[in-house]
Design a protein around this motif. Structure first.
Motif, short mmCIF file in Angstrom:
data_model
loop_
_atom_site.label_atom_id
_atom_site.label_comp_id
_atom_site.label_asym_id
_atom_site.label_seq_id
_atom_site.Cartn_x
_atom_site.Cartn_y
_atom_site.Cartn_z
N ALA A 49 0.83 -1.21 0.00
CA ALA A 49 0.00 0.00 0.00
C ALA A 49 0.87 1.25 0.00
O ALA A 49 0.59 2.23 -0.71
CB ALA A 49 -0.92 -0.01 1.21
N LEU A 50 1.96 1.23 0.78
CA LEU A 50 2.88 2.36 0.82
C LEU A 50 3.57 2.54 -0.52
O LEU A 50 3.67 3.66 -1.04
CB LEU A 50 3.93 2.14 1.92
N GLU A 51 4.03 1.45 -1.11
CA GLU A 51 4.75 1.55 -2.38
C GLU A 51 3.86 2.10 -3.49
O GLU A 51 4.32 2.87 -4.34
CB GLU A 51 5.31 0.18 -2.76
N ALA A 54 6.37 0.71 7.57
CA ALA A 54 5.52 1.08 6.44
C ALA A 54 4.22 1.72 6.91
O ALA A 54 3.75 2.71 6.34
CB ALA A 54 5.22 -0.14 5.57
N SER A 55 3.64 1.18 7.96
CA SER A 55 2.41 1.72 8.51
C SER A 55 2.62 3.13 9.04
O SER A 55 1.80 4.04 8.82
CB SER A 55 1.89 0.82 9.63
N LYS A 56 3.74 3.35 9.73
CA LYS A 56 4.03 4.68 10.25
C LYS A 56 4.25 5.68 9.11
O LYS A 56 3.82 6.83 9.19
CB LYS A 56 5.27 4.64 11.15
N MET A 57 4.90 5.22 8.04
CA MET A 57 5.14 6.12 6.92
C MET A 57 3.85 6.47 6.20
O MET A 57 3.66 7.60 5.75
CB MET A 57 6.15 5.52 5.94
N LEU A 58 2.95 5.50 6.07
CA LEU A 58 1.64 5.79 5.47
C LEU A 58 0.92 6.89 6.24
O LEU A 58 0.29 7.77 5.65
CB LEU A 58 0.79 4.52 5.42
N CYS A 65 10.35 -0.33 -1.26
CA CYS A 65 10.81 0.28 -0.02
C CYS A 65 11.90 -0.56 0.62
O CYS A 65 11.95 -1.77 0.47
CB CYS A 65 9.63 0.44 0.95
N PHE A 66 12.76 0.13 1.38
CA PHE A 66 13.94 -0.49 1.98
C PHE A 66 14.04 -0.09 3.45
O PHE A 66 13.39 0.85 3.91
CB PHE A 66 15.20 -0.06 1.23
#
Length: 385
Positions: free
Chosen positions: A66-68, A243-247, A82-83
């Protein structure tokens, strides 16, 4: 709201068929490492690529996916990966292009880890690097060799903020069959979209503005679907938790960048008029030597700038220690304002100058605090210089 902010906000808050997870406004965090297969045949079909399903989070995870998808849309790309850090993203891009005996062209003031990779690791494979100022297309043209495989850009750079003419460099590279990658961390997808100019790979240290709260480490690469699919899998994957935090961080990206820009413009303008400041480096200023290129190439400016105090290392120390609201730190791009000085390395003055820095050069990441607080803190510290 400026169109660039409106566009970003619509992407990060929108939910479509590609990002819908049970209708969740905030995508859930899938913490599991493996996924069950219903039967033997499904395993075979999945392995052959005939069936698309999750199997192991090292390869794909619904939260990271989802983030990508959001990052690819923000950069006008087809796909993203993502890395676990921006450094991992950089190394993967270099490894995806460079072969034994390749040649790389990059800019003098590129991020230090890039220099580390190209100076200390890739030479064992016969890879050579040429560093150029990069402010003129002629710099790149003169450096090209028959074995040049990659031009690695960072525009603007993160201490001196030199820009490269991305369109011109891409056109030159394409005529010679050379790939172009760029670190777009400073500008973010809000203020610059290099894929629109034909760049092959856009890299972000997502620990900075994409996350935005100094609470995660991550990186990202965006490009064509074919390029992203061909990236080597080195195991440096972003966890679903990050990833969740970045979203969540992306949901306020447009709002944050608008404030970073307005605060930084005001701080830069104030510093220009301070007698104890010799020079200010910020592409948003009309006095900036590449302001015309910045106005064409960038949609706006982020919060990172530098300025040079008219003082010695002792004066730099007094300035830094006099700050009360602005933190001292080596990274940038979060909510809080952070400062760092070239002289804080502890190296002799001649070594600092040899690396292209002024002894009194200060890098300042202008955060989201009330502007009056920032201006008052900086002015107060300048009185100690």
């Amino acid at each position: 709201m400026r169109e660039v902010f409106r566009r970003v906000q619509e992407i990060v808050t929108g939910i479509d068929d590609n990002t819908d997870i049970y209708g969740a406004v905030v995508p859930p965090t899938f913490e599991n490492t493996i996924y069950r297969y219903p039967d033997f045949d499904t395993v075979v079909e999945t392995t052959k690529g005939h069936v698309a399903r999750y199997g192991y989070s090292k390869n794909a995870n619904p939260t990271t996916d989802a983030l990508e998808k959001k990052l690819a849309a923000l950069e006008n790309g087809e796909a993203a990966r993502c890395f676990s850090s921006g450094t991992a993203a950089i190394y993967t891009v270099l490894l995806s292009v460079l072969k034994q005996g390749s040649h790389v062209i990059t800019v003098n003031n590129v991020y230090g880890r890039v220099v580390d990779f190209l100076r200390n690791w890739f030479p064992q494979f016969g890879v050579e690097t040429t560093y150029v100022a990069g402010t003129s297309l002629a710099d790149f043209e003169a450096a090209i060799r028959p074995n040049t495989a990659l031009i690695y850009l960072e525009s603007p750079t993160s201490w001196h903020f030199e820009l490269q003419d991305i369109r011109a460099v891409v056109k030159l590279a394409a005529s010679r069959g050379i790939k172009v990658a760029i670190d777009n961390t400073w500008a973010t997808p809000v203020f610059q979209n290099p894929l629109d100019y034909g760049v092959d790979a856009v890299i972000h240290s997502a620990s900075k503005y994409l996350g935005g709260h100094s609470d995660l480490v991550g990186g990202a690469v965006i490009g064509s679907r074919a390029y992203i699919a061909g990236l080597p899998q080195l195991g440096a994957v972003l966890s679903p938790y990050e990833a969740s935090k970045m979203l969540k961080g992306l949901r306020t990206l447009a709002l944050r960048m608008e404030r970073h820009e307005s605060n930084a413009m005001a701080v830069a303008a104030m510093l220009e008029n301070e007698p104890k400041v010799r020079a200010v480096r910020y592409p948003g200023l009309r006095s900036f030597d590449q302001h015309e290129l910045a106005a064409v190439q960038l949609h706006g400016c982020s919060g990172l700038l530098s300025f040079t105090l008219d003082t010695d290392p002792a004066g730099v120390r007094r300035y830094i220690d006099a700050l009360r609201h602005i933190s001292i730190g080596g990274s940038w791009g979060g909510f809080e304002s952070v400062t760092y000085a070239a002289a804080m390395s502890g190296d002799p003055e001649e070594d600092i100058v040899k690396r292209g820095f002024a002894v009194g050069q200060i890098r300042l990441s202008v955060g989201l605090e009330p502007l009056d607080t920032l201006l008052e803190d900086i002015r107060g510290a300048l009185q100690r210089v």
